[in-house]
Write an enzyme that holds these catalytic residues in place. Sequence first.
Site, short mmCIF file in Angstrom:
data_model
loop_
_atom_site.label_atom_id
_atom_site.label_comp_id
_atom_site.label_asym_id
_atom_site.label_seq_id
_atom_site.Cartn_x
_atom_site.Cartn_y
_atom_site.Cartn_z
N GLY A 1 0.82 -1.20 0.00
CA GLY A 1 0.00 0.00 0.00
C GLY A 1 0.85 1.24 0.00
O GLY A 1 2.05 1.19 -0.27
N GLY B 1 3.88 1.00 2.49
CA GLY B 1 4.91 -0.02 2.37
C GLY B 1 4.32 -1.40 2.17
O GLY B 1 3.11 -1.57 2.03
N LYS B 2 5.17 -2.40 2.18
CA LYS B 2 4.76 -3.78 1.99
C LYS B 2 4.45 -4.45 3.32
O LYS B 2 5.00 -4.10 4.37
CB LYS B 2 5.85 -4.57 1.27
N LYS C 1 4.60 -5.09 8.77
CA LYS C 1 4.52 -3.98 7.83
C LYS C 1 5.86 -3.25 7.83
O LYS C 1 6.30 -2.74 8.86
CB LYS C 1 3.39 -3.00 8.19
N ASP D 1 -6.84 6.63 5.57
CA ASP D 1 -6.80 5.82 4.33
C ASP D 1 -7.77 4.65 4.44
O ASP D 1 -7.39 3.48 4.34
CB ASP D 1 -5.38 5.33 4.06
#
Length: 606
Positions: free
Chosen positions: A292, A295-296, A311, A410
């Site tokens: 996202g 980050g991964k 994360k 978000d």
Amino acid sequence: MEVILGALAFASWLSFGMSNQQGEALYALKLSLNASPNQLSNWNPSQVDPCTWYNVICDSNSNVVSVTLSSLGFSGYLSPRIGTLNTLITLSLQGNGITGEIPHEIGNLTSLTSLDLENNHLSGKIPSSIGDLKNLKYLILSGNNLTGTIPDSFSGLTNLISLQLASNELSGQISEQLFEIPKYNFIGNKLNCDGNYSHACVSDSTGAGSSNKKKLGLTTGIVGGLVGVLVIGVLLFFFCKARYRGDNREVFVDVAGEVDRKIEFGQLKRFAYRELQLATDNFSEKNVLGQGGFGKVYKGLLGDNTKIAVKRLTDCESPGGDAAFQREVEMISVALHRNILRLIGFCTTPTERLLVYPFMQNLSVAYRLRELKPGEPVLDWAMRKKVALGTARGLEYLHEHCNPKIIHRDVKAANVLLDEDFEAVVGDFGLAKLVDVRKTNVTTQVRGTMGHIAPEYLSTGKSSERTDVFGYGIMLLELVTGQRAIDFSRLEEEDDVLLLDHVKKLERDKRLDTILDRNLNNNYDIQEVEMMIQVALLCTQATPEDRPTMSEVVRMLEGEGLAERWEEWQHIEVTRRQEYERLQRRFDWGEDSAYNQVAIELSGGR
């Protein structure tokens, strides 16, 4: 009579040997508050597990850690039995009509970090036993009828971040040590504020007051919507060519943002980098669960066989360095709710910022909507309703029951995870405050995903609970349609690349059936679908003040108040659309204008 019957039921409960002290204490609190039959209805002797009761949150060991009973109209008093809830972390009873004194036994709540009794009718002296609450960070007693002096024991509350005692009848001298608290308010008392701190009794030391914004008028909302449309249009212009070539990945953006104040909270497990490196097989691509704007996320397995999700944040050099990052992470960790993803721990190195969560075996709502592998079960309509309500309750908790409140920034289907029972669990909240690509101490980044970001957030960089409400509304549309918030493939047939505009047009034309997710296989209740879309459109209004709060959203999803609000929205929307078209003509943009071609054609009226 109700209180007498309740007391008899309580005595009967005890006579049967039920020794659940937490349940007993909470039930005694219900009786003392004079709760009506419709209030706290499942706080009853036959349901002995308090962890299932309304407005009660427990930890993984079934210890009660949060009780939030705000603005429910209670008129009774505080039962001294509350002092037995020694695992309680948050107690919020603000905005009621509670009378009597604060019981001395409240000093037994040694785990308490937040106590909010604001805007009641409490009287008498503040018990000195509150000074025994060494973990207390937020003490809010404003707007009562408290008398006497501020207890000397308050000087021992070394972890206190906010002390709010305004609008009482307190008197005497204020200890100089209390002025070292980051935020305080003593205004509206008879306290002695002479000397070097005479100015301090009229405001808080941070200068960060609160304001009640008045509702904006119709034209203001339209102009604000226009600004948002322009911003979205310009961003779409830059991303359009790259994304139109059959690539439907989400578009993440950074826009200069607002100042955020750092808050310190409790404790977390600090992982060694090597431990997480081993757990994820050196952050192998085969273990990537998703990616996202922050980050991964990697699937991992700890040495004790605990499955985790790690994360790995991008833009990790947060302002203030490691200490500031840790404070923000600890703030996030305090959020405890069944619909909120629990943070296990974190890891920092000079070049890494890592967050550790429990692994959600059913992955995300976005995965279940759009990325299923052959043979995997789809989300049926009953599950989608459950996700909608669970997500709403999680956001309601972040906005209205966390102190300070937490803005997600978000909200989307990819950030709503599903546990083993397909219960919605909101993740990635608060992360916008943890990273800052500008590497300064005065700005954070507005983080989000195109199509989910509220127009005022894009145009001003300022977020609020209502920006989350907007993102939630888009997520509801994802649930109904299975589609992404932005789909450039629609450019081939029409100009509505934004899912919101597409749905609004279909709703006006009474053609919603054409956009329902085909994976539902016609197994749904069309009235329930229409209700969910109505809630979504109410949540995505251009003017933030017109959007409902998340608590109102919860009530609407439960069948309360939607019809009236929807009827009002329809009348306003017709007027807004007419006014919008009038303002378009006034601006008189030429056909060659980039704003005209991109902002107006792609986004349409909001």
